[in-house]
Design a protein around this motif. Sequence first.
Motif, PDB file in Angstrom:
ATOM      1  N   LEU A   1       0.835  -1.198   0.000  1.00 30.01           N
ATOM      2  CA  LEU A   1       0.000   0.000   0.000  1.00 30.01           C
ATOM      3  C   LEU A   1       0.870   1.249   0.000  1.00 30.01           C
ATOM      4  CD1 LEU A   1      -2.722  -0.585   2.786  1.00 30.01           C
ATOM      5  CD2 LEU A   1      -3.144  -0.388   0.321  1.00 30.01           C
TER       6      LEU A   1
ATOM      7  N   ILE B   1       5.026   3.178  -2.111  1.00 30.12           N
ATOM      8  CA  ILE B   1       4.299   1.942  -1.851  1.00 30.12           C
ATOM      9  C   ILE B   1       5.191   1.018  -1.028  1.00 30.12           C
ATOM     10  CG2 ILE B   1       3.302  -0.102  -2.945  1.00 30.12           C
ATOM     11  CD1 ILE B   1       2.466   1.743  -5.275  1.00 30.12           C
TER      12      ILE B   1
ATOM     13  N   ASP C   1      -1.483  -2.221  -4.088  1.00 33.58           N
ATOM     14  CA  ASP C   1      -2.017  -0.924  -3.658  1.00 33.58           C
ATOM     15  C   ASP C   1      -3.532  -0.820  -3.897  1.00 33.58           C
ATOM     16  OD1 ASP C   1      -1.850   1.576  -2.475  1.00 33.58           O
ATOM     17  OD2 ASP C   1      -1.318   2.612  -4.326  1.00 33.58           O
TER      18      ASP C   1
END
Length: 400
Positions: free
Chosen positions: A5, A13, A347
């Motif tokens: 994420l 990320i 993500d």
Amino acid sequence: LGLRLFDTAQQRIVDFRPHSTVRVYICGVTPYDTAHIGHATNFLSYDLLSRHLERRRHRVHLVRNVTDVDDSILPRARELGVHYLDLANAELARFTKDMEALGIRPPQEEPRATESMETIIALIQTLMERGHTYQVDGTTYFDIGTVPSYGSLSGYSHQLMLRLSLKRGGDGPRAVKRNELDFVLWKPSAESEPDWDSPFGEGRPGWHIECSAMAMSAHGTTLDLHGGGTDLIFPHHECERAQSEAATGEPFARHWMHCGVVTMAGEKMSKSLGNVVFVHDLLKRYEGAAIRLALMQRHYREGYEWQPDAVPRAQKQLQRLRAAATGSGGADPRPYLARVDAALDDDLDVPAALMAIDELAASILAGGENAAAPSALVDLLRFLGVDLGIGLGIEERVPG
Ligand SMILES: [Zn+2]
């Protein structure tokens, strides 16, 4: 867990490595003009995150607060001539119903600021004892000069921080303040506003301290993930982080996840600007599942301009998915299942997951051979919270 994420504090990320029970705190609504498409888009993202984590065998404990006393609900209640808690309760009931219609599940806990006053006051007291506050004319400020990392969550320049804090409720530079970005922890209530007794005078809390108190009361000193719209990065979350870490000496949130803001005519939706699309208005004309599908077409980090034809288009897509769900065969669903999982791990790429699902549906509509395809399609959509309202998934299907 393979989930990666984007983390706002690190601006990249990263692997998301939560506790086995994931401690999530999301800034909820101030119940006075709630449940427009902007709210729905935001809360839907965390609903999808929860669903994906649960599929990955995590337990999720999601706390979403209600800001039922702050600088925006009180003037609105006064304008309408109603008690602010009556306004809050009515709006909250509507909000809850609208979110449910979109398949956005309720949080595990929904604390309200007015019911958390003891925790809020205790937290301010801790900050006071640790030398992070000062008082001027009955108002208690947080002294950001005592927290060297202030500003590192947003990474914004001083000028931008100042501009945003003025735009978003801060009281700006005042001669009596040590730093122009110092923010209110507690202040005297205006005439006819509610107030509470505290060791630092009668009054009410500032907005930021409410969330810190409610978050740490539910989860302890450190959250796995803190969320909200990108418009909350500064000042709200910057201030939450500074005061929480100043009080506990521990990291406040291990991960910061922010969702893009939906605009209309180039501006963030807000009742005062009159550029609002309410969920309950859309629900008069379209199914909740179609609205949900429409909101799932965008990646959560992408801010976007609302398109009036998004829901009618999604309604057509829903009809197509329904037709596919009642088909007799399609492609082997396994590669599509793998693509959905991989997309969400990347993500939380919901649009990419939907694309895989659409292709699976197309293979059914084209008359494929694999009999497992239709039920796999129904299960995938159910997992993503899209209720087709027909058919049974694998687990409920009666054998023979
Ligand atoms: Zn908050």
